[in-house]
Design a protein around this motif. Structure first.
Motif, PDB file in Angstrom:
ATOM      1  N   PRO A   1       0.807  -1.218   0.000  1.00 48.71           N
ATOM      2  CA  PRO A   1       0.000   0.000   0.000  1.00 48.71           C
ATOM      3  C   PRO A   1       0.842   1.271   0.000  1.00 48.71           C
ATOM      4  CG  PRO A   1       0.069  -0.964   2.218  1.00 48.71           C
ATOM      5  CD  PRO A   1       0.813  -1.895   1.315  1.00 48.71           C
ATOM      6  N   PRO A   2       0.231   2.400  -0.438  1.00 46.89           N
ATOM      7  CA  PRO A   2      -1.121   2.491  -1.011  1.00 46.89           C
ATOM      8  C   PRO A   2      -1.170   1.913  -2.425  1.00 46.89           C
ATOM      9  CG  PRO A   2      -0.017   4.600  -1.183  1.00 46.89           C
ATOM     10  CD  PRO A   2       0.926   3.718  -0.421  1.00 46.89           C
ATOM     11  N   PHE A   3      -2.364   1.449  -2.795  1.00 45.59           N
ATOM     12  CA  PHE A   3      -2.559   0.869  -4.116  1.00 45.59           C
ATOM     13  C   PHE A   3      -3.288   1.861  -5.013  1.00 45.59           C
ATOM     14  CE2 PHE A   3      -2.226  -2.783  -1.287  1.00 45.59           C
ATOM     15  CZ  PHE A   3      -1.301  -3.583  -1.965  1.00 45.59           C
ATOM     16  N   LEU A   4      -2.943   1.856  -6.275  1.00 46.36           N
ATOM     17  CA  LEU A   4      -3.627   2.727  -7.226  1.00 46.36           C
ATOM     18  C   LEU A   4      -5.049   2.217  -7.459  1.00 46.36           C
ATOM     19  CD1 LEU A   4      -0.722   3.296  -9.784  1.00 46.36           C
ATOM     20  CD2 LEU A   4      -1.613   4.904  -8.085  1.00 46.36           C
ATOM     21  N   PRO A   5      -5.994   3.110  -7.748  1.00 48.51           N
ATOM     22  CA  PRO A   5      -7.417   2.739  -7.825  1.00 48.51           C
ATOM     23  C   PRO A   5      -7.804   2.099  -9.158  1.00 48.51           C
ATOM     24  CG  PRO A   5      -7.187   5.078  -8.198  1.00 48.51           C
ATOM     25  CD  PRO A   5      -5.807   4.580  -7.884  1.00 48.51           C
ATOM     26  N   PHE A   6      -7.248   0.926  -9.445  1.00 42.14           N
ATOM     27  CA  PHE A   6      -7.539   0.278 -10.721  1.00 42.14           C
ATOM     28  C   PHE A   6      -9.014  -0.098 -10.849  1.00 42.14           C
ATOM     29  CE2 PHE A   6      -3.159   0.313 -11.704  1.00 42.14           C
ATOM     30  CZ  PHE A   6      -3.001  -0.100 -13.017  1.00 42.14           C
ATOM     31  N   TYR A   7      -9.658  -0.445  -9.743  1.00 37.89           N
ATOM     32  CA  TYR A   7     -11.089  -0.780  -9.812  1.00 37.89           C
ATOM     33  C   TYR A   7     -11.872   0.431 -10.335  1.00 37.89           C
ATOM     34  CZ  TYR A   7     -15.571  -2.861  -8.331  1.00 37.89           C
ATOM     35  OH  TYR A   7     -16.845  -3.392  -8.311  1.00 37.89           O
ATOM     36  N   SER A   8     -11.606   1.591  -9.773  1.00 40.82           N
ATOM     37  CA  SER A   8     -12.304   2.807 -10.209  1.00 40.82           C
ATOM     38  C   SER A   8     -11.925   3.168 -11.636  1.00 40.82           C
ATOM     39  CB  SER A   8     -11.975   3.969  -9.272  1.00 40.82           C
ATOM     40  OG  SER A   8     -12.403   3.703  -7.962  1.00 40.82           O
ATOM     41  N   TRP A   9     -10.653   3.023 -11.966  1.00 38.88           N
ATOM     42  CA  TRP A   9     -10.217   3.316 -13.334  1.00 38.88           C
ATOM     43  C   TRP A   9     -10.906   2.396 -14.333  1.00 38.88           C
ATOM     44  CZ3 TRP A   9      -4.178   3.628 -12.507  1.00 38.88           C
ATOM     45  CH2 TRP A   9      -3.876   4.799 -11.771  1.00 38.88           C
ATOM     46  N   ALA A  10     -11.043   1.129 -13.967  1.00 43.25           N
ATOM     47  CA  ALA A  10     -11.709   0.182 -14.860  1.00 43.25           C
ATOM     48  C   ALA A  10     -13.150   0.629 -15.132  1.00 43.25           C
ATOM     49  CB  ALA A  10     -11.689  -1.214 -14.252  1.00 43.25           C
ATOM     50  N   LEU A  11     -13.858   1.026 -14.093  1.00 40.10           N
ATOM     51  CA  LEU A  11     -15.231   1.501 -14.266  1.00 40.10           C
ATOM     52  C   LEU A  11     -15.266   2.772 -15.115  1.00 40.10           C
ATOM     53  CD1 LEU A  11     -16.648   0.959 -10.658  1.00 40.10           C
ATOM     54  CD2 LEU A  11     -16.894  -0.545 -12.654  1.00 40.10           C
ATOM     55  N   ARG A  12     -14.270   3.624 -14.974  1.00 43.98           N
ATOM     56  CA  ARG A  12     -14.212   4.865 -15.750  1.00 43.98           C
ATOM     57  C   ARG A  12     -14.085   4.589 -17.242  1.00 43.98           C
ATOM     58  NH1 ARG A  12     -14.299   8.897 -16.792  1.00 43.98           N
ATOM     59  NH2 ARG A  12     -12.499  10.249 -16.434  1.00 43.98           N
ATOM     60  N   SER A  13     -13.514   3.453 -17.595  1.00 46.67           N
ATOM     61  CA  SER A  13     -13.312   3.146 -19.005  1.00 46.67           C
ATOM     62  C   SER A  13     -14.630   2.927 -19.747  1.00 46.67           C
ATOM     63  CB  SER A  13     -12.435   1.897 -19.157  1.00 46.67           C
ATOM     64  OG  SER A  13     -13.169   0.713 -18.868  1.00 46.67           O
ATOM     65  N   GLY A  14     -15.668   2.553 -19.025  1.00 50.21           N
ATOM     66  CA  GLY A  14     -16.943   2.258 -19.658  1.00 50.21           C
ATOM     67  C   GLY A  14     -17.008   0.876 -20.284  1.00 50.21           C
ATOM     68  N   ARG A  15     -15.882   0.176 -20.332  1.00 43.33           N
ATOM     69  CA  ARG A  15     -15.859  -1.192 -20.874  1.00 43.33           C
ATOM     70  C   ARG A  15     -15.875  -2.229 -19.759  1.00 43.33           C
ATOM     71  NH1 ARG A  15     -11.514  -2.444 -25.251  1.00 43.33           N
ATOM     72  NH2 ARG A  15     -12.772  -4.354 -25.215  1.00 43.33           N
ATOM     73  N   VAL A  16     -15.783  -1.779 -18.537  1.00 42.29           N
ATOM     74  CA  VAL A  16     -15.757  -2.661 -17.378  1.00 42.29           C
ATOM     75  C   VAL A  16     -16.856  -2.204 -16.425  1.00 42.29           C
ATOM     76  CG1 VAL A  16     -14.323  -3.630 -15.553  1.00 42.29           C
ATOM     77  CG2 VAL A  16     -13.259  -2.885 -17.685  1.00 42.29           C
TER      78      VAL A  16
END
Length: 217
Positions: free
Chosen positions: A90-105
């Motif tokens: 930690p800290p970890f980058l917010p890949f979960y949020s980034w994935a949702l931002r893409s609109g493909r996830v």
């Protein structure tokens, strides 16, 4: 530089661009980033490429993370971009949020991520933060919107992963039983139940690798 050329570059490295987005001030990305591209395995090419890599053969810890740092980090350097990774915290980058931002996830009914082509087998090895604004296509509809049966909701043989939440201890305990060997060697039954996952092409050996890593964590 365009998305098609970048996708070609990703596939040359046994990776695929699974989505991207143009950051806004509220996104937690490096300064001067105009485009974030999310990178995941290009299936089924990824697994043999990784298994034949120095990292997989040297006996050191965290071989896949080290492979990702070398391959994605080296590519980012040639592009004048910055490589970002979902591990190393930690800290970890917010890949979960980034994935949702893409609109493909999207968040599946059990909250695991689901991708328009990878299904619930979606995973990220890293991302590229580019200082250039790359044109991105409109994302397709969420696959769950047309999934009537929703098999992911009832697929877990011990009810450890449902819309009510994820009982990680129950999941790991089941993997230690003879009955749980099918999940351990074939992959999470919830992930594999997704109709989109069926078409993705991830090799069973790769799923087993990740399940054993999860079990031992």
């Amino acid at each position: 530089m365009n998305l098609s050329a970048l996708q070609d570059g990703a596939r040359e490295r046994s990776l695929s661009i699974l989505g991207g987005f143009h950051p806004v001030p509220s996104d937690d990305v490096p300064r001067a980033s105009e485009t974030i591209l999310l990178l995941g395995p290009d299936e089924p090419a990824f697994w043999p490429a990784f298994r034949n890599s120095p990292e997989a053969e040297d006996g050191g810890a965290d071989p896949m993370d080290r492979w990702s740092r070398r391959v994605i980090g080296g590519w980012a350097e040639t592009l004048g971009a910055r490589a970002l990774f979902p591990f190393g915290g930690p800290p970890f980058l917010p890949f979960y949020s980034w994935a949702l931002r893409s609109g493909r996830v999207h968040a599946s009914p059990v909250q695991f991520l689901v991708h328009d082509t990878a299904g619930m087998m979606v995973s990220f090895r890293g991302a590229l933060a580019l200082t250039e604004r790359i044109a991105l296509p409109e994302p397709p509809p969420a696959p769950c919107d047309t999934c009537v049966e929703r098999p992911c909701v009832t697929a877990c043989p011990v009810g450890a992963l449902t819309p009510a939440g994820y009982d990680v201890p129950a999941c790991k305990s089941y993997l230690d039983t003879p009955a749980g060997s099918a999940c351990l060697t074939g992959g999470c039954r919830v992930r594999t139940a997704c109709p989109v996952s069926h078409r993705f092409g991830r090799l069973a050996a790769q799923s087993e690798y990740h399940m054993r890593q999860f079990k031992g964590a």
